[in-house]
Scaffold this motif. Structure first.
Motif, mmCIF file in Angstrom:
data_model
loop_
_atom_site.group_PDB
_atom_site.id
_atom_site.type_symbol
_atom_site.label_atom_id
_atom_site.label_comp_id
_atom_site.label_asym_id
_atom_site.label_seq_id
_atom_site.Cartn_x
_atom_site.Cartn_y
_atom_site.Cartn_z
ATOM 1 N N ASP A 19 0.753 -1.055 -0.087
ATOM 2 C CA ASP A 19 0.111 -0.178 -0.347
ATOM 3 C C ASP A 19 0.831 1.115 0.008
ATOM 4 N N GLY A 21 1.625 2.849 -2.701
ATOM 5 C CA GLY A 21 1.102 3.472 -3.855
ATOM 6 C C GLY A 21 1.556 2.814 -5.310
ATOM 7 N N LYS A 22 1.998 1.655 -5.463
ATOM 8 C CA LYS A 22 2.430 1.116 -6.617
ATOM 9 C C LYS A 22 1.410 1.000 -7.650
ATOM 10 N N ALA A 24 -1.335 2.775 -7.774
ATOM 11 C CA ALA A 24 -1.638 3.853 -8.397
ATOM 12 C C ALA A 24 -0.836 4.790 -9.236
ATOM 13 N N LEU A 25 0.668 4.235 -8.985
ATOM 14 C CA LEU A 25 1.487 4.962 -9.708
ATOM 15 C C LEU A 25 1.650 4.200 -11.149
ATOM 16 N N ASP A 171 5.667 5.548 1.179
ATOM 17 C CA ASP A 171 4.320 6.383 1.640
ATOM 18 C C ASP A 171 4.864 7.260 2.765
ATOM 19 N N ASN A 202 5.229 9.290 -2.071
ATOM 20 C CA ASN A 202 3.916 9.511 -2.286
ATOM 21 C C ASN A 202 3.108 10.007 -1.046
ATOM 22 N N ARG A 203 2.065 10.761 -1.101
ATOM 23 C CA ARG A 203 0.900 11.121 -0.202
ATOM 24 C C ARG A 203 1.639 11.995 0.660
ATOM 25 N N TYR A 232 -0.727 14.179 -1.516
ATOM 26 C CA TYR A 232 -1.895 13.205 -1.080
ATOM 27 C C TYR A 232 -3.169 13.551 -1.611
ATOM 28 N N LEU A 471 -4.407 11.260 -11.143
ATOM 29 C CA LEU A 471 -3.401 10.603 -10.960
ATOM 30 C C LEU A 471 -2.160 11.062 -12.118
#
Length: 506
Positions: A19, A21-22, A24-25, A171, A202-203, A232, A471
């Motif tokens: 989790d 962000g893999k 989503a990226l 993250d 990320n975030r 984020y 994104l």
């Protein structure tokens, strides 16, 4: 002008943690490349998830790869996720290769099986590289899980085998982002460390200026560039790979309350994304130890272990809660395994989902289910039987149901089949169709059936498209797109000028 197809440039996204962000990226990069006319495909060598999708070629892959395919403008295909592991217990999983279940293995047996699995991974990789100009690959978990390094096919084992560069994402919202990145890098071998092309954080929330000194230190300490810091992004509507979504605050304007038991082996909980996104619906997952709450609608979700999860329902008071809920006029829906639980009996004579045997169902639908060795996989479309509303979704089940209750179907499908059942009193509905809430017409009709009259319209696919575009916009604004362009072999002009999309396809 459009990009030619194959041989592909391959870039892998690995994470310091699950989790990170893999997923989503990868989706963001697929959309970013598609905007530039690049024929791009997503790829995840090995996925462990109970959220799955039915592909255009009639197989089963992780739902995250279906979202990534949407980002790339493609129909889901089994080559996008050649190995899918669907846990059936804490130590065992169903192994799906190129979309088809081939074995039920415990962790040690699967470790021995990885040599065969790697052959399947490399076969899919080769086919994608022939058909596309770019392949964006998602790792699994973390490459620093040194106990899993031997025969690894999910992270650096794959990257080393195909000789591709890697982006490492972490993250910052979790805290410890510099320790995550530096520690992960330290646990890699020299050759693995050398293929890390840079970091993405990320975030991030707050003033980026306050982070700059840390970014400078990170680059000095590791000799690797920070490719950017992604903010984020609140309110994204993307299907989760596996973990249940985090609990949200109650919706102030909600007019319909929905309770979903968080079964230990819940599958395809993405079925509830439309309910969670609807502004007038407060949809809650209810875990063990929490009493079933007062609500208007109870939905029993799919399950990878139907009989075991049925026993869990009883232990946690749901059988009594459902009976009380129906006495007071509430409505109940069962999806796939939930449909089976609402019947009279569930038989598993072959031990498909655990120990062979039979279980008494909750008895609210007049049907019996027997689990068979062969899984039924199909996309389906039709209409709800009780409303003039289109419904579509997908079937993933081993169960075959029979009984008089099926004479009152929930849906009439375009292929001539009937699906599911509605109880004689109209309070209980069951369907094998995952994603039944996703179509705007079906969502409005089902919410109306549950008591929400004149529900506001909601287009879940449109929300997902908007989220994917957000994104990709974040990639444009916050990442080093010149560096990304070099990794994908794009000319400098491609970094700023969108072009016609390529028509390459599987």
């Amino acid at each position: 002008m459009s990009e030619s197809c194959g041989p592909a440039r391959v870039l892998m996204v690995q994470g310091c943690t699950s989790d990170a962000g893999k997923s989503a990226l990868v989706a963001a990069l697929c959309r970013w490349l598609r905007r530039r006319g690049v024929a791009v495909a997503p790829f995840k060598p090995q996925n462990m998830a109970l959220n799955s999708a039915v592909t255009a070629d009639g197989g089963e892959i992780g739902r995250a790869q279906a979202v990534q395919a949407q980002a790339a403008g493609l129909a889901p295909h089994t080559d996008f996720n050649p190995i899918l592991l669907k846990p059936s217990s804490d130590t065992g999983a169903q192994v799906i290769v190129h979309g088809r279940a081939v074995a039920q293995l415990d962790a040690r047996a699967y470790h021995d099986y990885k040599r065969v699995a790697m052959d399947a991974v490399l076969a899919s990789h080769a086919r994608l590289c022939e058909r596309y100009a770019a392949v964006v690959v998602e790792g699994a978990g973390s490459p620093a899980e040194i106990n899993l390094r031997d025969r690894d096919i999910a992270n650096m084992g794959y990257a080393e085998a195909v000789d591709c560069p890697v982006i490492l994402i972490a993250d910052i919202d979790r805290g410890g982002v510099f320790a995550h990145l530096v520690g992960t890098l330290a646990l890699l071998s020299d050759s693995e460390r050398a293929r890390v092309a840079g970091f993405v954080i990320n975030r991030f929330r707050g003033d980026i200026g306050l982070l700059q000194s840390g970014l400078d230190w990170l680059e000095r300490e590791t000799g690797k560039p920070v490719l950017g810091v992604l903010p984020y992004l609140h309110g994204l509507h993307l299907e989760a790979e596996d973990a249940l979504p985090r609990a949200a605050d109650a919706k102030a304007g909600a007019r319909l309350r929905v309770a979903v038991p968080a079964l230990p082996r819940i599958s395809n909980h993405t079925d509830f994304d439309a309910l969670r996104a609807h502004p007038q619906v407060d949809c809650r997952f209810v875990g063990p130890g929490d009493a079933p709450p007062p609500c208007d609608l109870i939905v029993l979700p799919g399950s990878k272990a139907t009989r075991a999860d049925l026993a869990w329902l009883r232990r946690n008071g749901w059988a009594e809660a459902i009976a009380r809920h129906l006495r007071y006029g509430g409505r109940v829906i069962g999806i796939c395994g939930g449909l089976q639980m609402l019947g009279r009996t569930v038989h598993d004579p072959h031990g498909i989902e655990g120990e062979a045997g039979s279980s008494e169902g909750l008895g609210w639908l007049d049907l019996d289910t027997t689990l068979q060795p062969y899984k039924q996989l199909r996309n389906a479309k039709g209409r709800l039987s009780f409303a003039d509303a289109v419904a579509e979704g997908y079937e993933i089940h081993c169960g075959v149901s029979a009984g008089a209750g099926l004479q009152r179907p929930a849906l009439r499908l375009d292929d001539g089949r009937d699906d599911g059942a509605i109880s004689a009193d109209g309070q209980v509905l069951g369907t094998y169709l995952h994603g039944v809430f996703d179509h705007p017409q079906a969502l409005a009709a089902l919410l109306g059936w549950a008591g929400l009259e004149q529900a506001e319209p909601l287009d879940l696919r449109g929300l997902r498209e908007h989220s994917i575009d957000r994104l990709a916009d974040a990639v444009e604004r916050h990442l080093d797109t010149a560096a990304l362009a070099r990794l994908f072999g794009l000319g400098a002009d491609r970094d700023t000028q969108p072009r016609e999309e390529s028509a390459c396809a599987p």
